[in-house]
Design an enzyme around this catalytic site. Structure first.
Site, mmCIF file in Angstrom:
data_model
loop_
_atom_site.group_PDB
_atom_site.id
_atom_site.type_symbol
_atom_site.label_atom_id
_atom_site.label_comp_id
_atom_site.label_asym_id
_atom_site.label_seq_id
_atom_site.Cartn_x
_atom_site.Cartn_y
_atom_site.Cartn_z
ATOM 1 N N LYS A 11 15.761 48.988 -48.213
ATOM 2 C CA LYS A 11 14.860 47.838 -48.420
ATOM 3 C C LYS A 11 14.703 47.574 -49.913
ATOM 4 C CE LYS A 11 10.904 49.737 -50.171
ATOM 5 N NZ LYS A 11 11.102 50.066 -51.524
ATOM 6 N N GLY A 103 13.988 53.701 -55.207
ATOM 7 C CA GLY A 103 13.066 52.615 -54.869
ATOM 8 C C GLY A 103 13.598 51.733 -53.766
ATOM 9 N N SER A 108 13.148 57.121 -46.441
ATOM 10 C CA SER A 108 12.243 56.562 -45.412
ATOM 11 C C SER A 108 13.034 55.976 -44.253
ATOM 12 C CB SER A 108 11.374 55.462 -46.023
ATOM 13 O OG SER A 108 10.580 55.977 -47.057
ATOM 14 N N ASP A 141 6.520 53.761 -46.495
ATOM 15 C CA ASP A 141 7.558 52.752 -46.235
ATOM 16 C C ASP A 141 8.258 52.957 -44.886
ATOM 17 O OD1 ASP A 141 7.202 51.402 -48.605
ATOM 18 O OD2 ASP A 141 8.775 52.497 -49.676
HETATM 19 O O1 C5P Z 1 3.745 57.541 -48.654
HETATM 20 P P1 C5P Z 1 4.758 58.169 -49.514
HETATM 21 O O2 C5P Z 1 4.865 59.654 -49.272
HETATM 22 O O3 C5P Z 1 6.074 57.530 -49.495
HETATM 23 O O4 C5P Z 1 4.234 58.009 -50.997
HETATM 24 C C1 C5P Z 1 4.734 58.774 -52.070
HETATM 25 C C2 C5P Z 1 3.681 58.845 -53.149
HETATM 26 O O5 C5P Z 1 3.512 57.574 -53.764
HETATM 27 C C3 C5P Z 1 2.304 59.239 -52.670
HETATM 28 O O6 C5P Z 1 2.156 60.630 -52.639
HETATM 29 C C4 C5P Z 1 1.410 58.595 -53.712
HETATM 30 O O7 C5P Z 1 1.406 59.386 -54.881
HETATM 31 C C5 C5P Z 1 2.154 57.309 -54.050
HETATM 32 N N1 C5P Z 1 1.694 56.156 -53.248
HETATM 33 C C6 C5P Z 1 0.453 55.603 -53.533
HETATM 34 N N2 C5P Z 1 0.024 54.537 -52.782
HETATM 35 C C7 C5P Z 1 0.797 54.020 -51.805
HETATM 36 C C8 C5P Z 1 2.054 54.564 -51.539
HETATM 37 C C9 C5P Z 1 2.472 55.632 -52.283
HETATM 38 O O8 C5P Z 1 -0.271 56.065 -54.424
HETATM 39 N N3 C5P Z 1 0.349 52.977 -51.125
#
Ligand code: C5P
Length: 315
Positions: A11, A103, A108, A141
């Site tokens: 994505k 990115g 995911s 994601d």
């Molecule tokens: O959800 P995910 O594990 O992919 O997110 C990775 C990191 O990115 C989280 O641990 C957090 O530090 C940051 N993040 C965030 N706010 C979000 C998504 C991600 O702070 N909405």
């Protein structure tokens, strides 16, 4: 059913706005997420054992519990222990085409593919919303990656509102192979520098409306106004990632100057993309960028926007 093979698309973020900090420590976001045709292939094979085994020829991909694909098996196993023990272990073979830590939601998307695949292999009968609820436990994601296409994502990124897909555009995607950006670092850095801009009352409709500016882009996508789409791309994380990674800033500038509808970093980077009207335009831009930056570490792809997420190829 013996085995299953799936396509797991990457994505890009057409829009990423950070609204504030949530009580759970995550950031409240408004994003427009878009699937692209660049995709990994995954095969799931029951292995007759009790363990999960991961295989991938790309050495950047972890083959242990830190891989989201592995976590997806663990999650389903803990939710449905009896069914899991009936079926036994799974071998997961990942053909990695999506750059890692770029990115582009490569990890995911693999996690989403394992959820969709096990749902079928183990006859779980889960609906798409049920899969997306599980997916949210694996990462912000992951829910989007299940159905993909084009969607507005709010909350942590897990609340999805699909919009008609803008799948008729092409893109040039660029990434320095040796560069990767940690997503937690990018958000933490943003928090350090910009928390004074955060909305304090995240539930307040009026204040939220004042700060969120995704409306014109969403309108441009639904009306297929390609020039406007290019001009309205936005990513707040550029403000912290580009200064810390000058090479990425230079790459972004080079792409932007070379042409296309618009250029932006995707997610927490460091991949950068330029949207284009046609494959031919994308090829011209790719050639010019290659000429301007003759660095063998720079990877460039031409791909298209895509209107779907995880696809089951055969069983
Ligand atoms: O959800 P995910 O594990 O992919 O997110 C990775 C990191 O990115 C989280 O641990 C957090 O530090 C940051 N993040 C965030 N706010 C979000 C998504 C991600 O702070 N909405």
């Amino acid at each position: 059913m013996r085995s299953i093979s799936l396509t797991a698309p990457a994505k890009i973020n057409l829009y990423l706005e950070i609204i504030g900090l949530r009580p759970d420590g995550y950031h409240e976001l408004v994003m427009v997420l878009q699937s692209i045709a660049l995709a990994d292939r995954l095969e799931l094979h029951p292995n007759g054992k009790e363990e999960t085994r991961l295989y991938c020829s790309n050495s950047q991909v972890p083959l242990d519990q830190t891989n989201i694909a592995y976590k997806a098996v663990q999650l389903i196993t803990s939710e449905y222990p009896e069914i899991a023990s009936n079926y036994g272990g799974i071998d997961i073979i990942i053909d990695k085409q999506i750059p890692v830590a770029a990115g582009l939601a490569g990890g995911s998307s693999n996690g989403a593919a394992v959820l969709v695949g096990l749902n079928l292999l183990w006859n779980l009968g889960l609906t798409q919303p049920e899969i997306e609820t599980l997916a949210a436990q694996l990462g912000s994601d992951v829910p989007f990656c299940v159905a993909g296409g084009t969607a507005i994502a709010t909350g942590r990124g897990e609340k999805l509102a699909p919009i008609p897909s803008g799948d008729d555009l092409w893109l040039v995607l660029a990434k320095y192979q040796s560069l990767s950006v940690s997503t937690p670092w990018a958000y933490q850095q943003y928090r350090q520098e910009y928390s004074h801009t955060y909305l304090q009352d995240l539930q307040g409709e009026t204040t939220r409306k004042d700060v969120v500016h995704s409306g014109p882009l969403v309108k441009a996508i639904t009306h297929k106004q390609h020039q406007q789409i290019g001009q309205l791309l936005h990513n707040d994380l550029e403000k912290v990632v580009l200064p810390a990674y000058p090479l990425v800033g230079h790459l972004r500038d080079t792409l932007e100057k070379t042409g296309g509808l618009g250029t932006m970093m995707s997610g927490s980077g460091p991949s950068v993309f330029t949207l284009c009207e046609s494959q031919k335009e994308a090829e011209t831009i790719l050639d010019k960028v290659r000429e301007s930056i003759p660095d063998s570490d720079l990877q460039l792809w031409i791909t298209k926007l895509a209107n779907r997420g995880i696809n089951i190829d055969y069983d």
